[in-house]
Structure formats: structure tokens, C-alpha cells
Design a protein around this motif. Sequence first.
Motif, PDB file in Angstrom:
ATOM      1  N   TYR A  96       0.860  -1.187   0.000  1.00  0.00           N
ATOM      2  CA  TYR A  96       0.000   0.000   0.000  1.00  0.00           C
ATOM      3  C   TYR A  96       0.892   1.231   0.000  1.00  0.00           C
ATOM      4  N   PRO A  97       1.062   1.876  -1.148  1.00  0.00           N
ATOM      5  CA  PRO A  97       2.024   2.978  -1.246  1.00  0.00           C
ATOM      6  C   PRO A  97       1.582   4.272  -0.568  1.00  0.00           C
ATOM      7  N   PHE A  98       0.314   4.381  -0.181  1.00  0.00           N
ATOM      8  CA  PHE A  98      -0.161   5.594   0.481  1.00  0.00           C
ATOM      9  C   PHE A  98       0.016   5.462   1.991  1.00  0.00           C
ATOM     10  N   PRO A  99       0.321   6.567   2.674  1.00  0.00           N
ATOM     11  CA  PRO A  99       0.504   6.486   4.132  1.00  0.00           C
ATOM     12  C   PRO A  99      -0.838   6.334   4.856  1.00  0.00           C
ATOM     13  N   LEU A 100      -0.867   5.421   5.816  1.00  0.00           N
ATOM     14  CA  LEU A 100      -2.029   5.289   6.695  1.00  0.00           C
ATOM     15  C   LEU A 100      -1.847   6.266   7.847  1.00  0.00           C
ATOM     16  N   PHE A 101      -2.941   6.686   8.451  1.00  0.00           N
ATOM     17  CA  PHE A 101      -2.851   7.635   9.557  1.00  0.00           C
ATOM     18  C   PHE A 101      -3.945   7.329  10.565  1.00  0.00           C
ATOM     19  N   SER A 102      -3.718   7.775  11.801  1.00  0.00           N
ATOM     20  CA  SER A 102      -4.701   7.545  12.860  1.00  0.00           C
ATOM     21  C   SER A 102      -5.051   8.832  13.606  1.00  0.00           C
ATOM     22  N   SER A 103      -4.649   9.974  13.050  1.00  0.00           N
ATOM     23  CA  SER A 103      -5.012  11.267  13.628  1.00  0.00           C
ATOM     24  C   SER A 103      -4.968  12.318  12.524  1.00  0.00           C
ATOM     25  N   PHE A 104      -5.738  13.370  12.740  1.00  0.00           N
ATOM     26  CA  PHE A 104      -5.734  14.476  11.791  1.00  0.00           C
ATOM     27  C   PHE A 104      -4.658  15.451  12.179  1.00  0.00           C
ATOM     28  N   PRO A 105      -4.101  16.211  11.306  1.00  0.00           N
ATOM     29  CA  PRO A 105      -4.387  16.331   9.886  1.00  0.00           C
ATOM     30  C   PRO A 105      -3.833  15.153   9.111  1.00  0.00           C
ATOM     31  N   ILE A 106      -4.366  14.958   7.928  1.00  0.00           N
ATOM     32  CA  ILE A 106      -3.944  13.833   7.111  1.00  0.00           C
ATOM     33  C   ILE A 106      -2.566  14.125   6.514  1.00  0.00           C
ATOM     34  N   PRO A 107      -1.854  13.085   6.095  1.00  0.00           N
ATOM     35  CA  PRO A 107      -0.527  13.311   5.499  1.00  0.00           C
ATOM     36  C   PRO A 107      -0.591  14.220   4.272  1.00  0.00           C
ATOM     37  N   LYS A 108       0.488  14.898   4.016  1.00  0.00           N
ATOM     38  CA  LYS A 108       0.546  15.885   2.941  1.00  0.00           C
ATOM     39  C   LYS A 108       0.455  15.274   1.544  1.00  0.00           C
ATOM     40  N   SER A 109       0.542  13.979   1.429  1.00  0.00           N
ATOM     41  CA  SER A 109       0.498  13.362   0.099  1.00  0.00           C
ATOM     42  C   SER A 109      -0.911  13.260  -0.465  1.00  0.00           C
ATOM     43  N   TYR A 110      -1.940  13.487   0.344  1.00  0.00           N
ATOM     44  CA  TYR A 110      -3.310  13.355  -0.151  1.00  0.00           C
ATOM     45  C   TYR A 110      -3.857  14.603  -0.831  1.00  0.00           C
ATOM     46  N   PRO A 111      -3.756  15.780  -0.225  1.00  0.00           N
ATOM     47  CA  PRO A 111      -4.256  16.943  -0.970  1.00  0.00           C
ATOM     48  C   PRO A 111      -3.300  17.275  -2.102  1.00  0.00           C
ATOM     49  N   THR A 112      -3.842  17.546  -3.268  1.00  0.00           N
ATOM     50  CA  THR A 112      -2.975  17.939  -4.370  1.00  0.00           C
ATOM     51  C   THR A 112      -2.713  19.427  -4.255  1.00  0.00           C
ATOM     52  N   THR A 113      -1.534  19.807  -4.637  1.00  0.00           N
ATOM     53  CA  THR A 113      -1.218  21.225  -4.604  1.00  0.00           C
ATOM     54  C   THR A 113      -1.733  21.845  -5.886  1.00  0.00           C
ATOM     55  N   MET A 114      -2.262  22.989  -5.758  1.00  0.00           N
ATOM     56  CA  MET A 114      -2.763  23.701  -6.926  1.00  0.00           C
ATOM     57  C   MET A 114      -1.606  24.482  -7.534  1.00  0.00           C
ATOM     58  N   ALA A 115      -0.531  23.782  -7.803  1.00  0.00           N
ATOM     59  CA  ALA A 115       0.647  24.414  -8.376  1.00  0.00           C
ATOM     60  C   ALA A 115       0.296  25.025  -9.717  1.00  0.00           C
TER      61      ALA A 115
END
Length: 170
Positions: A96-115
Amino acid sequence: MHALFNYEQSHTFGLRVLSVMCSCLDTFLLLETQYKVQESLLGCQAENVKEESNELIIDALSVERNHVLVRTYLIGGPSERKLPPRVLLEDGRDPYPFPLFSSFPIPKSYPTTMAGRSAMKQDSELSRYLSQTKTAEKNQAWLDGCRKAFCKVLTSKPDLAKANGMFLGL
């Protein structure tokens, strides 16, 4: 039908139903205020750890919970967020290449940057018109002027209008 007697399969089914229900904002807000769905899912994720290393266990349930958490935490479409897959990968070392998490905020890899959004913000006639007018001047004449400037920008620079209907020339 017998598959629903299996704990993992029935839990996965319930999480998928929850995911569909949370796609309606009204339903999600009701579930969140009444039952604190995100808090419950985060608690389940926090309980699903290896005792010796405190790492989250990667299994079908944690992956499905992760998907629901990301889906409910971030709003927007595919250009504003990355939804993790709901299945484990069978090839390679990392299932599973995406990071799992157990608290907010979520890891930075999920929101896409509006570059590029600010880079694409170009000096157009419409943006000049909007910046030059004061709030008190916004009446029918202002609206007509805004409409003319908008049409002029669209006809002179059609590449500024994205296919999904979002106008980036402002």
C-alpha cells in the motif's frame, strides 16, 4: 449472503456503504454530528497497530477506513485531492504505497497542490476591471462591464478556461 457472516467482509461492506453515504454532504454532516464518524474511524485505525513497533497494520479494513477518512476529510474532485485505492497491491514490496494515519491532519500526500494556479493568474482585462472597482460601485452598470470584460477574456484567451468549468484568468 454467507460472506456477510465473515467479520472482515461484513466490516468492509459497511465501510463501503458508509463511503457512499458520506458522498452526500447533508448525510455526512448528520453522521458526523450525531455519531462522530471520523473520530470513530480514527480510533479504529489507532487500535490497529503492531504492539512491538506502533506501526499501523496494513490490511483490507485499514485500507478501507483510510479511504473513507481521506474522502470525508478532503473536499473536491480529482484535481483537488488524491483518493487512495481501496485494495492492496499484490506486486512489489510495498502493498500500500499511500501512508495510513490515525489522527488528523492527514498526510501531505493526499491533498494535491494547486501548483501553477498563481502562476496561471494572468493580468487580464477582467482582473484589472475587478481590481479597479470598489464594492459600492457594484450595480447593474458594473455587472454589464464585468460581463463584457469576461467575454473579451474568453474570446481573446480561450486557453484560460479549463474544461471542468473553472476559470483561471481571475
